[in-house]
Design a protein around this motif. Structure first.
Motif, PDB file in Angstrom:
ATOM      1  N   ILE A  27       0.845  -1.192   0.000  1.00 63.61           N
ATOM      2  CA  ILE A  27       0.000   0.000   0.000  1.00 63.61           C
ATOM      3  C   ILE A  27       0.880   1.241   0.000  1.00 63.61           C
ATOM      4  O   ILE A  27       1.842   1.336   0.761  1.00 63.61           O
ATOM      5  CB  ILE A  27      -0.936   0.016   1.220  1.00 63.61           C
ATOM      6  N   ALA A  28       0.529   2.202  -0.858  1.00 68.50           N
ATOM      7  CA  ALA A  28       1.266   3.457  -0.937  1.00 68.50           C
ATOM      8  C   ALA A  28       0.333   4.631  -0.671  1.00 68.50           C
ATOM      9  O   ALA A  28      -0.826   4.622  -1.101  1.00 68.50           O
ATOM     10  CB  ALA A  28       1.891   3.605  -2.324  1.00 68.50           C
ATOM     11  N   ASP A  29       0.818   5.614   0.053  1.00 71.05           N
ATOM     12  CA  ASP A  29       0.163   6.919   0.157  1.00 71.05           C
ATOM     13  C   ASP A  29      -1.289   6.881   0.618  1.00 71.05           C
ATOM     14  O   ASP A  29      -2.133   7.590   0.081  1.00 71.05           O
ATOM     15  CB  ASP A  29       0.277   7.632  -1.195  1.00 71.05           C
ATOM     16  N   GLY A  30      -1.602   6.016   1.580  1.00 75.36           N
ATOM     17  CA  GLY A  30      -2.955   5.992   2.132  1.00 75.36           C
ATOM     18  C   GLY A  30      -4.005   5.413   1.201  1.00 75.36           C
ATOM     19  O   GLY A  30      -5.204   5.582   1.423  1.00 75.36           O
ATOM     20  N   GLU A  31      -3.582   4.708   0.152  1.00 74.76           N
ATOM     21  CA  GLU A  31      -4.531   4.110  -0.768  1.00 74.76           C
ATOM     22  C   GLU A  31      -5.201   2.887  -0.142  1.00 74.76           C
ATOM     23  O   GLU A  31      -4.732   2.361   0.872  1.00 74.76           O
ATOM     24  CB  GLU A  31      -3.823   3.688  -2.064  1.00 74.76           C
ATOM     25  N   ALA A  32      -6.283   2.439  -0.758  1.00 74.57           N
ATOM     26  CA  ALA A  32      -6.948   1.194  -0.378  1.00 74.57           C
ATOM     27  C   ALA A  32      -7.026   0.317  -1.621  1.00 74.57           C
ATOM     28  O   ALA A  32      -7.365   0.788  -2.704  1.00 74.57           O
ATOM     29  CB  ALA A  32      -8.339   1.462   0.157  1.00 74.57           C
ATOM     30  N   VAL A  52      -3.404  -1.535   4.603  1.00 73.88           N
ATOM     31  CA  VAL A  52      -2.004  -1.610   5.032  1.00 73.88           C
ATOM     32  C   VAL A  52      -1.333  -2.717   4.223  1.00 73.88           C
ATOM     33  O   VAL A  52      -1.987  -3.668   3.786  1.00 73.88           O
ATOM     34  CB  VAL A  52      -1.852  -1.895   6.551  1.00 73.88           C
ATOM     35  N   SER A  53      -0.037  -2.606   4.030  1.00 73.62           N
ATOM     36  CA  SER A  53       0.700  -3.619   3.287  1.00 73.62           C
ATOM     37  C   SER A  53       0.577  -4.966   3.985  1.00 73.62           C
ATOM     38  O   SER A  53       0.645  -5.048   5.216  1.00 73.62           O
ATOM     39  CB  SER A  53       2.168  -3.215   3.155  1.00 73.62           C
ATOM     40  N   SER A  54       0.392  -6.028   3.201  1.00 78.99           N
ATOM     41  CA  SER A  54       0.147  -7.355   3.761  1.00 78.99           C
ATOM     42  C   SER A  54       0.706  -8.431   2.854  1.00 78.99           C
ATOM     43  O   SER A  54       0.856  -8.223   1.649  1.00 78.99           O
ATOM     44  CB  SER A  54      -1.360  -7.601   3.909  1.00 78.99           C
ATOM     45  N   ILE A  55       0.984  -9.581   3.456  1.00 79.70           N
ATOM     46  CA  ILE A  55       1.323 -10.785   2.701  1.00 79.70           C
ATOM     47  C   ILE A  55       0.558 -11.924   3.347  1.00 79.70           C
ATOM     48  O   ILE A  55       0.489 -12.018   4.582  1.00 79.70           O
ATOM     49  CB  ILE A  55       2.848 -11.042   2.670  1.00 79.70           C
ATOM     50  N   LYS A  56      -0.089 -12.748   2.492  1.00 77.53           N
ATOM     51  CA  LYS A  56      -0.897 -13.824   3.050  1.00 77.53           C
ATOM     52  C   LYS A  56      -1.083 -14.934   2.037  1.00 77.53           C
ATOM     53  O   LYS A  56      -0.963 -14.718   0.836  1.00 77.53           O
ATOM     54  CB  LYS A  56      -2.244 -13.288   3.513  1.00 77.53           C
ATOM     55  N   GLU A  57      -1.390 -16.118   2.533  1.00 81.85           N
ATOM     56  CA  GLU A  57      -1.717 -17.242   1.672  1.00 81.85           C
ATOM     57  C   GLU A  57      -3.195 -17.171   1.329  1.00 81.85           C
ATOM     58  O   GLU A  57      -4.025 -16.845   2.185  1.00 81.85           O
ATOM     59  CB  GLU A  57      -1.407 -18.561   2.375  1.00 81.85           C
ATOM     60  N   ILE A  58      -3.523 -17.468   0.059  1.00 81.16           N
ATOM     61  CA  ILE A  58      -4.918 -17.428  -0.364  1.00 81.16           C
ATOM     62  C   ILE A  58      -5.256 -18.675  -1.183  1.00 81.16           C
ATOM     63  O   ILE A  58      -4.372 -19.317  -1.742  1.00 81.16           O
ATOM     64  CB  ILE A  58      -5.234 -16.179  -1.217  1.00 81.16           C
ATOM     65  N   ALA A  59      -6.541 -18.994  -1.224  1.00 81.69           N
ATOM     66  CA  ALA A  59      -7.038 -20.022  -2.134  1.00 81.69           C
ATOM     67  C   ALA A  59      -7.168 -19.386  -3.513  1.00 81.69           C
ATOM     68  O   ALA A  59      -7.682 -18.275  -3.641  1.00 81.69           O
ATOM     69  CB  ALA A  59      -8.383 -20.544  -1.655  1.00 81.69           C
ATOM     70  N   ALA A  70      -7.732   5.983  -4.627  1.00 78.60           N
ATOM     71  CA  ALA A  70      -6.603   6.911  -4.542  1.00 78.60           C
ATOM     72  C   ALA A  70      -6.374   7.417  -3.121  1.00 78.60           C
ATOM     73  O   ALA A  70      -7.317   7.605  -2.359  1.00 78.60           O
ATOM     74  CB  ALA A  70      -6.812   8.082  -5.491  1.00 78.60           C
ATOM     75  N   GLY A  71      -5.109   7.652  -2.805  1.00 81.94           N
ATOM     76  CA  GLY A  71      -4.714   8.201  -1.508  1.00 81.94           C
ATOM     77  C   GLY A  71      -4.652   9.709  -1.554  1.00 81.94           C
ATOM     78  O   GLY A  71      -5.231  10.357  -2.430  1.00 81.94           O
ATOM     79  N   SER A  72      -3.895  10.270  -0.629  1.00 82.43           N
ATOM     80  CA  SER A  72      -3.853  11.726  -0.470  1.00 82.43           C
ATOM     81  C   SER A  72      -3.241  12.455  -1.662  1.00 82.43           C
ATOM     82  O   SER A  72      -3.581  13.600  -1.932  1.00 82.43           O
ATOM     83  CB  SER A  72      -3.108  12.095   0.814  1.00 82.43           C
ATOM     84  N   SER A  73      -2.351  11.784  -2.419  1.00 80.75           N
ATOM     85  CA  SER A  73      -1.745  12.462  -3.573  1.00 80.75           C
ATOM     86  C   SER A  73      -2.593  12.326  -4.830  1.00 80.75           C
ATOM     87  O   SER A  73      -2.297  12.934  -5.848  1.00 80.75           O
ATOM     88  CB  SER A  73      -0.348  11.913  -3.849  1.00 80.75           C
ATOM     89  N   GLY A  74      -3.648  11.501  -4.761  1.00 77.86           N
ATOM     90  CA  GLY A  74      -4.511  11.302  -5.912  1.00 77.86           C
ATOM     91  C   GLY A  74      -3.997  10.279  -6.904  1.00 77.86           C
ATOM     92  O   GLY A  74      -4.673   9.952  -7.860  1.00 77.86           O
TER      93      GLY A  74
END
Length: 88
Positions: A27-32, A52-59, A70-74
């Motif tokens: 995740i960069a600059d408050g983005e979702a 928030v930045s994450s790493i996980k196992e997925i199916a 977009a985050g605060s910088s657009g």
């Protein structure tokens, strides 16, 4: 490992993966990042929203895509990577 592109549909290679993968979202600059999956490629369902930045196992499912709010910088600077695990 594959770096996905926002809004583009990605189809993982399900052969020899055991149906599992590792997802890394930076995740960069408050983005979702909204990560979605689909069985038929037409109807996408939200798997998870990352703020928030994450790493996980997925199916793994037949198709994935993601969108960025977009985050605060657009801008849209967040990244999503998928590694399909391989059986031994």
């Amino acid at each position: 490992m594959t770096t996905l592109t926002a809004t583009e549909v990605y189809s993982p290679r399900l052969n020899d993966s055991g149906g599992r993968g590792i997802l890394q979202v930076t995740i960069a600059d408050g983005e979702a990042v909204t990560f979605q999956g689909s069985i038929d490629g037409k109807i996408f369902t939200t798997i998870e929203v990352f703020t928030v930045s994450s790493i996980k196992e997925i199916a793994l499912c037949p198709r994935f895509k993601y969108t960025i709010t977009a985050g605060s910088s657009g801008g849209q600077q967040s990244t999503v990577m998928l590694a399909e695990t391989r059986g031994i």
